[in-house]
Design a protein around this motif. Structure first.
Motif, mmCIF file in Angstrom:
data_model
loop_
_atom_site.group_PDB
_atom_site.id
_atom_site.type_symbol
_atom_site.label_atom_id
_atom_site.label_comp_id
_atom_site.label_asym_id
_atom_site.label_seq_id
_atom_site.Cartn_x
_atom_site.Cartn_y
_atom_site.Cartn_z
ATOM 1 N N UNK A 370 1.093 -0.919 0.344
ATOM 2 C CA UNK A 370 0.039 0.041 -0.122
ATOM 3 C C UNK A 370 1.101 1.107 -0.095
ATOM 4 N N UNK A 371 0.585 2.166 -0.940
ATOM 5 C CA UNK A 371 1.084 3.227 -0.750
ATOM 6 C C UNK A 371 0.570 4.537 -1.127
ATOM 7 N N UNK A 372 0.258 5.911 -0.747
ATOM 8 C CA UNK A 372 -0.011 7.066 -1.418
ATOM 9 C C UNK A 372 0.855 6.851 -2.572
ATOM 10 N N UNK A 373 0.125 8.483 -3.614
ATOM 11 C CA UNK A 373 1.455 8.855 -5.450
ATOM 12 C C UNK A 373 0.616 10.037 -5.305
ATOM 13 N N UNK A 374 1.262 10.650 -5.482
ATOM 14 C CA UNK A 374 0.914 11.795 -6.336
ATOM 15 C C UNK A 374 1.956 13.022 -5.975
ATOM 16 N N UNK A 375 1.747 14.523 -7.049
ATOM 17 C CA UNK A 375 2.898 15.182 -7.661
ATOM 18 C C UNK A 375 3.441 15.739 -6.608
ATOM 19 N N UNK A 376 4.680 15.991 -6.427
ATOM 20 C CA UNK A 376 5.292 16.815 -5.612
ATOM 21 C C UNK A 376 4.632 18.127 -5.356
ATOM 22 N N UNK A 377 4.953 18.481 -4.382
ATOM 23 C CA UNK A 377 5.111 20.032 -4.108
ATOM 24 C C UNK A 377 5.736 21.032 -5.043
ATOM 25 N N UNK A 378 6.774 19.928 -5.414
ATOM 26 C CA UNK A 378 7.946 21.193 -5.670
ATOM 27 C C UNK A 378 6.979 21.530 -7.541
ATOM 28 N N UNK A 379 5.953 20.094 -8.087
ATOM 29 C CA UNK A 379 5.472 20.983 -9.095
ATOM 30 C C UNK A 379 4.107 21.411 -8.974
ATOM 31 N N UNK A 380 4.039 22.271 -7.849
ATOM 32 C CA UNK A 380 2.958 22.852 -8.303
ATOM 33 C C UNK A 380 1.377 22.306 -8.766
ATOM 34 N N UNK A 450 7.970 19.105 -15.156
ATOM 35 C CA UNK A 450 7.484 19.074 -13.418
ATOM 36 C C UNK A 450 6.518 18.220 -13.528
ATOM 37 N N UNK A 451 6.890 16.887 -13.996
ATOM 38 C CA UNK A 451 6.484 15.332 -13.381
ATOM 39 C C UNK A 451 6.848 14.841 -12.441
ATOM 40 N N UNK A 452 6.968 15.248 -11.419
ATOM 41 C CA UNK A 452 7.966 14.983 -10.038
ATOM 42 C C UNK A 452 6.537 14.475 -9.236
ATOM 43 N N UNK A 453 7.278 12.636 -9.111
ATOM 44 C CA UNK A 453 6.118 11.677 -8.863
ATOM 45 C C UNK A 453 6.790 11.737 -7.508
ATOM 46 N N UNK A 454 5.611 11.573 -6.221
ATOM 47 C CA UNK A 454 6.456 11.105 -5.264
ATOM 48 C C UNK A 454 5.541 9.179 -4.694
ATOM 49 N N UNK A 455 6.547 8.474 -4.273
ATOM 50 C CA UNK A 455 5.336 7.294 -3.856
ATOM 51 C C UNK A 455 5.332 7.383 -1.893
ATOM 52 N N UNK A 456 4.555 7.838 -1.440
ATOM 53 C CA UNK A 456 4.593 8.240 -0.211
ATOM 54 C C UNK A 456 3.701 7.077 0.667
ATOM 55 N N UNK A 457 4.536 7.154 2.179
ATOM 56 C CA UNK A 457 4.622 5.952 2.771
ATOM 57 C C UNK A 457 4.241 4.909 2.681
#
Length: 624
Positions: A370-380, A450-457
Motif C-alpha cells: 500500500x502507498x500514496x502517490x501524488x505529484x510533489x509540492x515542487x510541481x506546483x 514538472x512530472x515530479x512524482x512521489x510514492x508516499x509512505x
C-alpha cells in the motif's frame, strides 16, 4: 577533462581515472520552472507533524512523556503506541526533515541506517578469549552528544550490515556496487573484498589490491539480499515480533533503526530539551546516545509492515527527457526537498521524475502493498503523470494504477494491493511513474519538466505466521558464541529469548522452553585445539542452570552456570583436551536449566591452542 596522475606503485594498473560529468544544461534552464517546497516552520523546536495508522495527519503537536523508559510517550495527547491506532511517523516542524547527509565521512548500512564518522579499524570478533563478538568495524563517531557527556571513542559496527563506507563524500554519480574510490577520484571495481585490521584487501581484474581505511575515499560493497538483512535485524530487535520498530534521523546525519524496548529514556518530564534516548540498533555493539531535540524524523512500524525505503531498488530505469539529470531520491522529492503533497508532509517514500521505474525485490512471504502517490509540492500546479504498480517486470500488466495526477493534490491511495510473489522469493515489485502526454488535459505542462512524482509512505505487508517462523529459524544466529555450532532442541521445543539491558548495552539470554539444549560440533584435537573454552552466565532473577560437556556421547565435565557479576563477564571455564589428542571427536555442550526461566548468556564457546600468559587464569571444571 581532468585525468588523475598515475600511482607510483603497482596499484596504478588496477585503477582508472575518475571522470567529471557536467549536468545537462537543460536542467539549469528549467530549474526556474520549479516551485520549491519547504517544511512548515514553528518557533517551538519541540513541535512535530505526525500521521497515525488510520491515515489521519496531525499538522502540529508535541511529543510528551518520553522522559523515562517506564513512561508511555504521547503525540498530540494521543498514545504513540495506541494498540488500535498507533503513530506511524513524526517530523519536527522546524527541523531539516529530511535531514541532510553528513558533510564528512559516514558508514551506510543495508537498511539505509547511517553512522557519521570515520572507520579506524576492523576486528574479527575473536580477539578476546572470554567473549566472542561478530566481525565489526571500529568507527570514531562524528555526533553531537548530550551536553556535558563525552561521546564514546568508537562505536563498533557489525560488518554484516555494512553496504558502504564513505570517507570523502562527493556529489553526482554514485559509486556502483563492488567498487571503490580513492581520494583523487580514481576508481577500481573488485570481485571480492576481505577486511584486514587496518583496511581492505580487494581482488580486482588485474590482481589483489591492499588499501588502508585512510586511503579510501569510498568503498561500496557488492549488493546483498536486503530482505535477509531485514529479517536478521528483526530477529535481533524483536524476536517475538511483539514490539514496534523505531527509525530516528537526527540533525547531524545519524539514522538508527531499533525497537521501542531498546530505547532507554532519561530526563526531566517537563523539559523536553533535557531528554536523552539511548538507542541500540542491531548493527551496533554499543548503545548510541541521542538528544530528543536533535531528532528530526521518527518512524514507528510493526515488523510485518515494512517501510519500503528500508529496501533499496535493485533496478532503476529512467526515461525522462527534460528532467533526465534528476536522480531518484529516497525519503525526498526528486529535487531533494522533503516529501510533501497538497500542503502536507509525509514520513517516507521515494521521489522520481516521470518516466521512471523502480524495481524492488520481494520476499516470498509478502502478501500486500500500500502507498500514496501524488505529484510533489515542487510541481506546483504543473506536471501530469500516473502512478502504476506492477509485479515482476516493468512490462507486466498493472495490478494498480492511479488516475491522472495533475499538479500537487490529494494523494491517490492504492489501498492494500494483494501480492502473490514467487515461492522462491524471486519476484519484483515495480513502481512506475508513467508519462501521460497523450491524454493530459488542456493547460498541463507539455513536457516532463514538472512530472515530479512521489510514492508516499509505501509499505510492504508480510504474512505474520510465516514471518514468525522465519524469525525463529534465525534466532540461533543472534548468539555470536554459537557460530560454528549446531543447535539441537527436543521436538516441539522452541528457543526462548530474553534481552537484558545492561550499562554497556543489551545482552541476549537464551534457553530451551522445555528440556535441554544441545550444541554440537566435530573437533580435530591437535595443536590448535588443546582446550575447550566455555563462557556462560546468568542474570539475577533467572533460574539456576548447569552445563555438561560430552565427548563422543560420554559426559566428561559439568559445572553450574555462574551468576553474572553485574556488567562484568564471568570467568570462562576451560577443559583440557589432551587425552583426545590426534582424534576427531564430537563435542556436545548441554544446557540443563532448572525450569523455563533458566535463560543464560553465552559469551564464548570455542577451542583454542595454547593459553598465552596475557589471559586471565581460568577455572578448571570438575571431571565426571
Amino acid at each position: 577533462m581532468f585525468r588523475s596522475q598515475a600511482l607510483p606503485d603497482r596499484r596504478r594498473s588496477v585503477l582508472r581515472a575518475g571522470r567529471w560529468r557536467m549536468a545537462p544544461l537543460v536542467a539549469s534552464l528549467v530549474a526556474t520552472w520549479m516551485v520549491l517546497g519547504a517544511p512548515v516552520a514553528s518557533a517551538d523546536a519541540m513541535l512535530h507533524a505526525g500521521r497515525f495508522a488510520d491515515g489521519a495527519i496531525v499538522p502540529q503537536g508535541p511529543i510528551a512523556k518520553w522522559h523515562t523508559t517506564a513512561a508511555q510517550p504521547t503525540f498530540a495527547d494521543r498514545a504513540i503506541l495506541d494498540v488500535g491506532n498507533p503513530l506511524r511517523w513524526a517530523i519536527r516542524l522546524n527541523g531539516s526533515a529530511p535531514p541532510a547527509p553528513p558533510a564528512g565521512g559516514y558508514v551506510e548500512l543495508v537498511t539505509g541506517d547511517r553512522l557519521p564518522g570515520e572507520v579506524e579499524a576492523y576486528r574479527s570478533g575473536r580477539e578476546s578469549l572470554g567473549e566472542r563478538l561478530p566481525p565489526h568495524l571500529l568507527v570514531r563517531p562524528a555526533l553531537a552528544g548530550p551536553p556535558g557527556q563525552p561521546e564514546p571513542d568508537v562505536i563498533r559496527v557489525r560488518t554484516a550490515y555494512v553496504s558502504r563506507i564513505v570517507r570523502a563524500p562527493r556529489a553526482g554519480r554514485p559509486t556502483t556496487p563492488g567498487s571503490l574510490r580513492l581520494g583523487d577520484g580514481r576508481e577500481a571495481e573488485f570481485r571480492s573484498l576481505r577486511w584486514s585490521p587496518q583496511g581492505v584487501l580487494v581482488l580486482t581484474a588485474a590482481g589483489p589490491l591492499k588499501l588502508t581505511f585512510a586511503e579510501l575515499a569510498e568503498v561500496r560493497l557488492p549488493d546483498i539480499d536486503a530482505w535477509s538483512v531485514y529479517f536478521d535485524m528483526v530477529a535481533a530487535l524483536t524476536p517475538d515480533l511483539a514490539d514496534r520498530l523505531v527509525r530516528c534521523e537526527t540533525t547531524d546525519g545519524l539514522v538508527v533503526t531499533t525497537a521501542m524496548r531498546r530505547i532507554i529514556a532519561s530526563g526531566s518530564e517537563n523539559e523536553p530539551a533535557s531528554w536523552e534516548h539511548r538507542l541500540e540498533p542491531a548493527w551496533s555493539l554499543d548503545p548510541i546516545r541521542v538528544r530528543h531535540a536533535a531528532v528530526d524524523v521518527r518512524w514507528f512500524f510493526p515488523p510485518q509492515e515494512v517501510p519500503l525505503p528500508l529496501v533499496a531498488p535493485t533496478r532503476v530505469e529512467r526515461r525522462a527527457v527534460f528532467g533526465g539529470s534528476w536522480n531518484w531520491e529516497r525519503n525526498r522529492s526528486v529535487r531533494g526537498t522533503p516529501l510533501a503533497a497538497a500542503g502536507r508532509p509525509y514520513g517516507w517514500g521515494f521521489g522520481v521524475q516521470a518516466a521512471c521505474d523502480l524495481s524492488f525485490p520481494l520476499p516470498a512471504i509478502a502478501t500486500g502493498f500500500r502507498s500514496g502517490v501524488a505529484l510533489d509540492e515542487v510541481a506546483g500546479r504543473g506536471g501530469c503523470a500516473r502512478g502504476v504498480v506492477r509485479l515482476d517486470s516493468a512490462g507486466a500488466a498493472p495490478i494498480w494504477q492511479s488516475g491522472l495526477l495533475v499538479g500537487t493534490a490529494e494523494p491517490g491511495d492504492t489501498g492494500l494491493v494483494a501480492l502473490t510473489p514467487k515461492p522462491d522469493g524471486g519476484s519484483l515489485l515495480v513502481l512506475s511513474a508513467a508519462e501521460a502526454h497523450q491524454d493530459r488535459p488542456a493547460g498541463a505542462d507539455p513536457f516532463d519538466i514538472r512530472d515530479t512524482l512521489d510514492w508516499l509512505d509505501p509499505v510492504v505487508v508480510l504474512d505474520p505466521p510465516r514471518l514468525a517462523e522465519l524469525i525463529r529459524g534465525r534466532l540461533p544466529g543472534t548468539v555470536p558464541a554459537w557460530d560454528g555450532w549446531s543447535l539441537v532442541l527436543p521436538p516441539a521445543v522452541a528457543l526462548a529469548v530474553r534481552d537484558v539491558s545492561a550499562p554497556a548495552g543489551v545482552v541476549r539470554t537464551v534457553g530451551p522452553t522445555a528440556g535441554e539444549l544441545v550444541l554440537a560440533r566435530s573437533v580435530v584435537v591437535d595443536e590448535r585445539a588443546q582446550f575447550l573454552m566455555l563462557g556462560v552466565g546468568r542474570w539475577a532473577g533467572s533460574s539456576p542452570s548447569r552445563v555438561e560437556i560430552r565427548i563422543d556421547g560420554q559426559a566428561v565435565a559439568s559445572a553450574d552456570v555462574p551468576e553474572r557479576p553485574g556488567d562484568a563477564l564471568p570467568t570462562p571455564y576451560r577443559l583440557p583436551l589432551s587425552r583426545f589428542a590426534g582424534r576427531t571427536v564430537k563435542v556436545e555442550i548441554v544446557h540443563k536449566p532448572a525450569d523455563a526461566n533458566g535463560l543464560v548468556a553465552w559469551h564464548c564457546l570455542d577451542t583454542v591452542g595454547s593459553l598465552a600468559s596475557v589471559w586471565e587464569p581460568l577455572e578448571i571444571v570438575e571431571t565426571v
